[in-house]
Write an enzyme that holds these catalytic residues in place. Structure first.
Site, PDB file in Angstrom:
ATOM      1  N   LYS A  86       0.861  -1.189   0.000  1.00  0.00           N
ATOM      2  CA  LYS A  86       0.000   0.000   0.000  1.00  0.00           C
ATOM      3  C   LYS A  86       0.892   1.231   0.000  1.00  0.00           C
ATOM      4  CE  LYS A  86      -4.550   0.595   2.065  1.00  0.00           C
ATOM      5  NZ  LYS A  86      -5.293   0.458   3.315  1.00  0.00           N
TER       6      LYS A  86
HETATM    7  O1  G3P Z   1      -7.838   1.201   4.829  1.00  0.00           O
HETATM    8  C1  G3P Z   1      -8.091   2.532   4.493  1.00  0.00           C
HETATM    9  C2  G3P Z   1      -9.469   3.039   4.842  1.00  0.00           C
HETATM   10  O2  G3P Z   1     -10.414   2.039   4.647  1.00  0.00           O
HETATM   11  C3  G3P Z   1      -9.567   3.738   6.154  1.00  0.00           C
HETATM   12  O3  G3P Z   1     -10.889   3.998   6.558  1.00  0.00           O
HETATM   13  O4  G3P Z   1     -12.510   4.639   8.289  1.00  0.00           O
HETATM   14  O5  G3P Z   1     -10.085   5.205   8.613  1.00  0.00           O
HETATM   15  O6  G3P Z   1     -11.451   6.421   6.926  1.00  0.00           O
HETATM   16  P1  G3P Z   1     -11.250   5.113   7.652  1.00  0.00           P
END
Ligand code: G3P
Length: 231
Positions: A86
């Site tokens: 990533k």
């Molecule tokens: O993995 C990246 C993403 O899904 C993060 O989500 O909820 O931290 O905005 P969030």
């Protein structure tokens, strides 16, 4: 649309994988910190996730300069055959992605918010791009609308010649991972607009299966079946 689970929690991954419908896992530094992860344990933790998962596992490079991302990316990719590196959608991230993709290392470009970012990720050879939905909603913008722009723009072009070099020597096209998913409604909308994958937190993934009409209908069937078995 395929389902990934967005977590670094081994119990959640094992449980989600046991349902038979999981296609992959995504992690990030915040998710690893949330489970109390230690730096020294990170490589073995990623290897354990890869063993539990019959599909790609995204592990994030944390360096910001291209040389650091490339070095980390190579180290992460060496942990297991299903690791996806990533990489943030930055200039340094794009440059690193091109190098890793040409070496056959799949990259998931993360923290993607706009159509130009997604197009550049595709041109740099990313195997996946992760537009963040919920974080737009957090700033009172419509994350699903932004995701729809990215899915639509990418579908206008053929990226098969610019993608990561596959094991068969052919380049692989990009797939869109709807990320930062916060609700079942986000999952529904992501599928309706044609996202290839949704990476979903475990609690939301469970809610995707559950429905009160399913629960109530099952209870009624069980009750009626008791009448049949007792007759
Ligand atoms: O993995 C990246 C993403 O899904 C993060 O989500 O909820 O931290 O905005 P969030």
């Amino acid at each position: 649309m395929k389902f990934f689970v967005d977590t670094a929690d081994l119990a959640e991954i094992e449980e989600a994988a046991s349902w038979g419908a999981l296609a992959g896992v995504t992690t990030n530094p915040s998710l690893y910190a949330r489970i109390g992860g230690k730096l020294a344990d990170f490589p073995t933790h990623i290897q354990r996730i890869c063993e539990l998962t019959n599909g790609p596992v995204s592990a994030e490079a944390t360096g910001e300069a291209r040389a650091d991302i490339i070095r980390e990316g190579r180290e992460l990719a060496a942990l297991a055959p299903n690791v996806v590196v990533k990489v943030p959608t930055t200039i340094e991230g794009l440059a690193a992605t091109r190098t890793l993709a040409d070496e056959g290392i799949p990259v998931n470009m993360t923290l993607c918010f706009t159509v130009p970012q997604a197009l550049l990720a595709a041109r740099a050879g990313a195997r996946y791009v992760s537009p963040f939905v919920g974080r737009f909603d957090d700033i009172a913008e419509d994350g699903i609308e932004q995701l729809s722009y990215i899915v639509s723009a990418l579908s206008n072009y053929d990226f098969s010649s610019s993608g990561v070099l596959g094991p068969d020597g052919k380049r692989q096209s990009i797939e869109v991972i709807a990320a930062s998913i916060r609700s079942v409604q986000h999952v529904t909308q992501a599928a309706l607009l044609g996202a290839d994958i949704a990476t979903v937190p475990f609690n939301v993934l469970k809610k995707c299966v559950e429905h009160p009409l399913t629960t109530n209908g099952l209870a009624a069937f069980q009750k009626d079946w008791e009448k049949v078995t007792k007759a």
